[in-house]
Design a protein around this motif. Sequence first.
Motif, PDB file in Angstrom:
ATOM      1  N   SER A  34     -24.289  42.040 -40.539  1.00 27.06           N
ATOM      2  CA  SER A  34     -23.947  41.114 -39.464  1.00 27.06           C
ATOM      3  C   SER A  34     -22.752  41.664 -38.665  1.00 27.06           C
ATOM      4  N   SER A  36     -20.378  39.472 -37.468  1.00 30.50           N
ATOM      5  CA  SER A  36     -19.243  38.624 -37.813  1.00 30.50           C
ATOM      6  C   SER A  36     -19.400  38.085 -39.227  1.00 30.50           C
ATOM      7  N   PRO A  37     -18.327  37.764 -39.899  1.00 28.45           N
ATOM      8  CA  PRO A  37     -16.946  37.845 -39.454  1.00 28.45           C
ATOM      9  C   PRO A  37     -16.452  39.298 -39.322  1.00 28.45           C
ATOM     10  N   VAL A  38     -15.782  39.544 -38.188  1.00 27.70           N
ATOM     11  CA  VAL A  38     -15.213  40.855 -37.918  1.00 27.70           C
ATOM     12  C   VAL A  38     -14.226  41.263 -39.020  1.00 27.70           C
ATOM     13  N   TYR A  39     -13.497  40.274 -39.536  1.00 30.56           N
ATOM     14  CA  TYR A  39     -12.510  40.514 -40.602  1.00 30.56           C
ATOM     15  C   TYR A  39     -13.145  41.257 -41.787  1.00 30.56           C
ATOM     16  N   LEU A  40     -14.432  40.959 -42.053  1.00 30.95           N
ATOM     17  CA  LEU A  40     -15.140  41.623 -43.157  1.00 30.95           C
ATOM     18  C   LEU A  40     -15.870  42.877 -42.685  1.00 30.95           C
ATOM     19  N   TYR A  41     -16.637  42.752 -41.579  1.00 27.66           N
ATOM     20  CA  TYR A  41     -17.569  43.828 -41.260  1.00 27.66           C
ATOM     21  C   TYR A  41     -16.958  44.980 -40.466  1.00 27.66           C
ATOM     22  N   LEU A 118     -11.067  42.444 -49.692  1.00 27.28           N
ATOM     23  CA  LEU A 118     -12.311  41.772 -49.323  1.00 27.28           C
ATOM     24  C   LEU A 118     -13.389  42.767 -48.883  1.00 27.28           C
ATOM     25  N   ASP A 121     -14.897  44.166 -51.992  1.00 26.03           N
ATOM     26  CA  ASP A 121     -15.800  43.174 -52.595  1.00 26.03           C
ATOM     27  C   ASP A 121     -17.130  43.116 -51.838  1.00 26.03           C
ATOM     28  N   GLY A 122     -17.031  43.123 -50.506  1.00 32.66           N
ATOM     29  CA  GLY A 122     -18.235  43.065 -49.682  1.00 32.66           C
ATOM     30  C   GLY A 122     -19.120  44.288 -49.896  1.00 32.66           C
ATOM     31  N   TYR A 124     -19.391  46.092 -52.501  1.00 34.41           N
ATOM     32  CA  TYR A 124     -20.050  45.987 -53.815  1.00 34.41           C
ATOM     33  C   TYR A 124     -21.235  45.021 -53.727  1.00 34.41           C
ATOM     34  N   ALA A 125     -21.020  43.879 -53.084  1.00 30.49           N
ATOM     35  CA  ALA A 125     -22.113  42.899 -52.960  1.00 30.49           C
ATOM     36  C   ALA A 125     -23.291  43.496 -52.174  1.00 30.49           C
ATOM     37  N   ILE A 126     -22.993  44.252 -51.119  1.00 29.63           N
ATOM     38  CA  ILE A 126     -24.071  44.881 -50.340  1.00 29.63           C
ATOM     39  C   ILE A 126     -24.787  45.927 -51.196  1.00 29.63           C
ATOM     40  N   LEU A 129     -27.187  44.226 -53.369  1.00 27.11           N
ATOM     41  CA  LEU A 129     -28.402  43.819 -52.656  1.00 27.11           C
ATOM     42  C   LEU A 129     -29.341  45.006 -52.489  1.00 27.11           C
TER      43      LEU A 129
END
Lengths: 331, 331
Positions: A34, A36-41, A118, A121-122, A124-126, A129
């Motif tokens: 995605s 957004s959120p830009v803070y993550l991606y 964060l 963490d993201g 790792y989650a990706i 998936l």
Amino acid sequence: MADWNWKLVTETFLQLLESIRRRTNEALQKLPLSDSPVYLYAPVRYILEGEGKRLRPILVHLSGQAFDARPEDILNASLAVELLHNFTLVHDDIMDHDNIRHGQPTVHFKWDESTAILAGDGLYAIGQLCISKLKTGQLEAVRAFNQATLMVCEGQAYDKEFEENNRITLDHYFTMIEKKTGWLLGLCAELGAILGVKDELTRTHLRSYGLNLGKTFQIQDDLLEIFSDASMMGKSLGSDVLAGKQTVLTILSREYYPKEWAVFYQQARSLEMEETIQRLRTFFKDHGILEMAHKKANDYSLRAKENLSVIPESKRKPLIEFTDFIVNRKR
Amino acid sequence: MADWNWKLVTETFLQLLESIRRRTNEALQKLPLSDSPVYLYAPVRYILEGEGKRLRPILVHLSGQAFDARPEDILNASLAVELLHNFTLVHDDIMDHDNIRHGQPTVHFKWDESTAILAGDGLYAIGQLCISKLKTGQLEAVRAFNQATLMVCEGQAYDKEFEENNRITLDHYFTMIEKKTGWLLGLCAELGAILGVKDELTRTHLRSYGLNLGKTFQIQDDLLEIFSDASMMGKSLGSDVLAGKQTVLTILSREYYPKEWAVFYQQARSLEMEETIQRLRTFFKDHGILEMAHKKANDYSLRAKENLSVIPESKRKPLIEFTDFIVNRKR
């Protein structure tokens, strides 16, 4: 891949590596993330666009091809391990206060620590998936993936626990690097066998190959941190030694020349970085430490090659070449 | 569970919750964790021994029982979500500089940030190993688990991105809390349907139940942060509002009384904490903000209950009671 100073491995093999690397990078760019959120991606994209060597996805490809796994599964598994690897790098860089990685500012340095925690963490989650998209051997793959992750966490914990501890021996060191570096390479190699639906014995051999290769790899890493140049490594030199980390060079020096090393190390750390590196190089060369470390790296690469005996001889060559490639890597 | 100030829900139901909570705690204590490295496992054990409410494992149990899932699968899934939840708490507490959680010092406060980052990573990996132990619906469960994790990361990213931003609306807020709080409860509820091998439609309804319940839950959390007392919450009051976080109370105040709120908020933040909390309470009560927030929490709980219509009536009651329990919670 012109900056891989290279002798032993064939041109054909280097082209193979480069083509896998290119495909991996393309696939990483195409991950359905995605905006957004830009803070993550924004940081996640920044990391995935970095100049990683993609050695772990390459190993998944070579192992998967040796066992005739499906190309689509190989690609998904290879993306998963690269994401897992990058998650650990982002978090390790915070813990170790490293500001440069792959020639660019680390996430916590460019943004801040919260962003980096964060983003890791993201990633790792990706990665999770990706691994859960497999068509073959999903459950074994997911279990191996998570078991390896926990081992990598344990390895990083030992790394932190051992900092500035003069009683750490070579045995402790190998326990640490087997977990910190070996298990992830073991996972990559084993995934090929899982995707090719091979038996437990074959899987264990491939994992052992990675564990041994990981030791070679980490010893090389310790050497390159002192003996390469910073522009080629894409990170600052000497930071591990100066942070009081246990490296094969410092432990061998302490074990073989305890008094001399204690005095020398104390002095060397107080100098300007350039001067420190020069003196460390001289110490490690003159006392035969460099040679001993090279020998250990080589020994583990031979053990790694022995583990490959479970693969039919006609299919074994790329992994043998990959092993030589790791032994001789210059960054 | 004497500290749950309680009216609507039956004594039998409270006993059921308490028995699930006790079983969850026992199972968390029995997780086969290594003793070393201490750097990793001491904080991991510390977290798991904390006084968590275990609401997420409880929800997995209630949902799993409604769909006649295997008890062993329910237990493993419930441990996985509790580990996932604790992983996010440990990392969020670093990002938000929170020093107290469940009445005890947070990991980064008791140890340091590196320890907390790694402990969080380890908890997540252990949670993954729990979810990959399922005997039924493993793949769907693993996918749901990781999809939810990524959504929780997105929610936390929005939470950080929205800090101190006066243009955030109630719509933004609900997007954020659906991800940050809703998706994990949605996962818990959906896991019951997955473990009970129910169809896609049933799964979607259960997920929606959790998403709606999550909104109720987060609104309650925002209210409790101002209107409960610190000893009961096990954390300091008012920290979100003072950190410039978006809460339902601050957004409603800004939307309905923009000028008055701007002046008041500016002043209130400069006072001593006790005084600030008192003034905030008065503002929210006198302007009807508290009542509006209560109404929204209640509305979402009604929607949540509607989502439960896919469960046969004879099996629906515990989840209805759980919903009421959340609406009326005092900590």
